[in-house]
Design an enzyme around this catalytic site. Structure first.
Site, PDB file in Angstrom:
ATOM      1  N   GLN A 101       0.817  -1.217   0.000  1.00 44.53           N
ATOM      2  CA  GLN A 101       0.000   0.000   0.000  1.00 44.53           C
ATOM      3  C   GLN A 101       0.850   1.266   0.000  1.00 44.53           C
ATOM      4  O   GLN A 101       0.442   2.295  -0.545  1.00 44.53           O
ATOM      5  CB  GLN A 101      -0.933   0.006   1.216  1.00 44.53           C
ATOM      6  CG  GLN A 101      -1.999   1.083   1.182  1.00 44.53           C
ATOM      7  CD  GLN A 101      -3.043   0.840   0.104  1.00 44.53           C
ATOM      8  OE1 GLN A 101      -3.584  -0.253  -0.012  1.00 44.53           O
ATOM      9  NE2 GLN A 101      -3.353   1.858  -0.681  1.00 44.53           N
ATOM     10  N   HIS A 123       0.425  -3.347  -9.150  1.00 42.85           N
ATOM     11  CA  HIS A 123      -0.892  -2.770  -9.433  1.00 42.85           C
ATOM     12  C   HIS A 123      -1.193  -1.522  -8.607  1.00 42.85           C
ATOM     13  O   HIS A 123      -2.047  -0.727  -8.984  1.00 42.85           O
ATOM     14  CB  HIS A 123      -1.994  -3.817  -9.232  1.00 42.85           C
ATOM     15  CG  HIS A 123      -2.236  -4.197  -7.811  1.00 42.85           C
ATOM     16  ND1 HIS A 123      -1.425  -5.083  -7.128  1.00 42.85           N
ATOM     17  CD2 HIS A 123      -3.187  -3.823  -6.940  1.00 42.85           C
ATOM     18  CE1 HIS A 123      -1.875  -5.239  -5.900  1.00 42.85           C
ATOM     19  NE2 HIS A 123      -2.944  -4.478  -5.761  1.00 42.85           N
ATOM     20  N   THR A 159       8.655 -20.415 -14.632  1.00 44.34           N
ATOM     21  CA  THR A 159       9.254 -19.441 -15.534  1.00 44.34           C
ATOM     22  C   THR A 159       8.663 -18.054 -15.283  1.00 44.34           C
ATOM     23  O   THR A 159       7.446 -17.893 -15.214  1.00 44.34           O
ATOM     24  CB  THR A 159       9.003 -19.854 -17.000  1.00 44.34           C
ATOM     25  OG1 THR A 159       9.533 -21.160 -17.205  1.00 44.34           O
ATOM     26  CG2 THR A 159       9.653 -18.874 -17.959  1.00 44.34           C
ATOM     27  N   CYS A 249     -18.849  -6.635   3.308  1.00 43.96           N
ATOM     28  CA  CYS A 249     -20.155  -7.284   3.339  1.00 43.96           C
ATOM     29  C   CYS A 249     -19.958  -8.787   3.204  1.00 43.96           C
ATOM     30  O   CYS A 249     -19.322  -9.260   2.274  1.00 43.96           O
ATOM     31  CB  CYS A 249     -21.019  -6.760   2.194  1.00 43.96           C
ATOM     32  SG  CYS A 249     -22.726  -7.308   2.273  1.00 43.96           S
TER      33      CYS A 249
END
Length: 301
Positions: A101, A123, A159, A249
């Protein structure tokens, strides 16, 4: 890492992790217990960070590994990793940090932090999904989890996907020179948003005094008295704003965030939590409009 430490010293059969870790850490705890480790959770203070003195109380020469994240993914609170790692090393245990983060959102130097292992992922910095990296300090023991080849010096068979790794490296290289500058810019925007929102008597920063907290830039964590996250998300979505809940949730019923619960925030308050996040591409005018929209939804006190 824990198994590697235990192979080197058989008495090291205990692991300590913080109670505010991401599920990518917490969901591995049953596997550690099944492998014969005792697992202890260390709780944060009310402001959302692990105090070194609290960790010291749990440490002993039977500890194999301590794992505490760089910055929390719900509150944005940055942890005192250097002090926590130093305390861990006084008993000869390994220290791992999940830096996903915080990576390239705040300055991070593995040498300065003194960690034995650090996880990062592409990401969170605009790179390709499913590409990550593990920093390991020299001579840090690591027992492989995947077998079947000699790749990565025997640490992880398979790999490598060179294309995503090159893309990860490109994203990291482009962001690295601007970390301090972007942090200052986004910190100013988040401070303004906190000040505007918490002026409303029903809106509170999850960590209390946000101005005193070491936080990730571009992340604002609040809760709204008397409202739940899903209601807020739906109303904000209708107004064109996308935010996430501080609670998950599950099976059709709302459960409070384990992070906020560990911080001592009550169930009703935790169920009204929101995580508002943005990066350097945000338009400050949009943040102002968002703030006024949320204040309107919160209504008169």
């Amino acid at each position: 890492l824990a198994e590697g430490a235990r192979q080197r010293d058989r008495k090291r059969n205990r692991v300590i992790v913080s109670a505010i870790e991401h599920d990518s850490i917490l969901d591995n705890l049953p596997l550690l217990r099944a492998a014969g480790f005792t697992v202890d959770l260390v709780k944060p203070c009310r402001m959302g960070y692990i105090e070194p003195a609290t960790l010291v109380e749990l440490l002993g020469d039977d500890v194999a590994l301590v794992s505490i994240m760089v910055a929390n993914n719900e509150t944005g609170v940055v942890q005192p990793i250097r002090e926590l790692a130093a305390a861990t090393h006084t008993v000869g245990a390994l220290f791992h940090t999940d830096a996903i983060q915080g990576y390239l959102h705040i300055p991070l130097d593995v040498t300065e932090l003194g960690v034995d292992a650090m996880s990062v992922a592409a990401h969170k910095i605009g790179g390709p999904v499913a590409s990550g990296a593990l920093y390991l300090k020299s001579r840090t023991p690591l027992r492989p989890r995947i077998f079947g080849g000699g790749q990565e010096a025997g640490r992880r068979a398979g790999t490598q996907d060179l294309r995503t790794q090159l893309a990860f490296a490109a994203a990291a290289s482009s962001l690295t020179p601007h970390v301090a500058q972007e942090r200052a810019k986004l910190q100013a925007l988040s401070d303004k948003l906190y000040a505007t929102l918490t002026a409303h008597p029903r809106i509170h920063a999850t960590m209390g005094d946000y101005a005193q907290a070491d936080r990730l830039p571009g992340m604002v964590s609040i809760y709204v008295d008397g409202m739940d996250s899903e209601e807020l998300i739906v109303k904000l979505d209708a107004a064109g704003f996308e935010v996430s809940a501080g609670s998950a949730c599950s099976s059709g019923s709302m459960d409070p965030s384990h992070v906020l619960s560990a911080m001592g925030i009550g169930r009703e308050q935790a169920l009204g939590a929101l995580r508002i996040s943005f990066d350097d591409r945000v338009n400050p005018d949009d943040l102002d409009e968002f703030a006024q929209t949320l204040l309107s939804i919160a209504g008169a006190a």
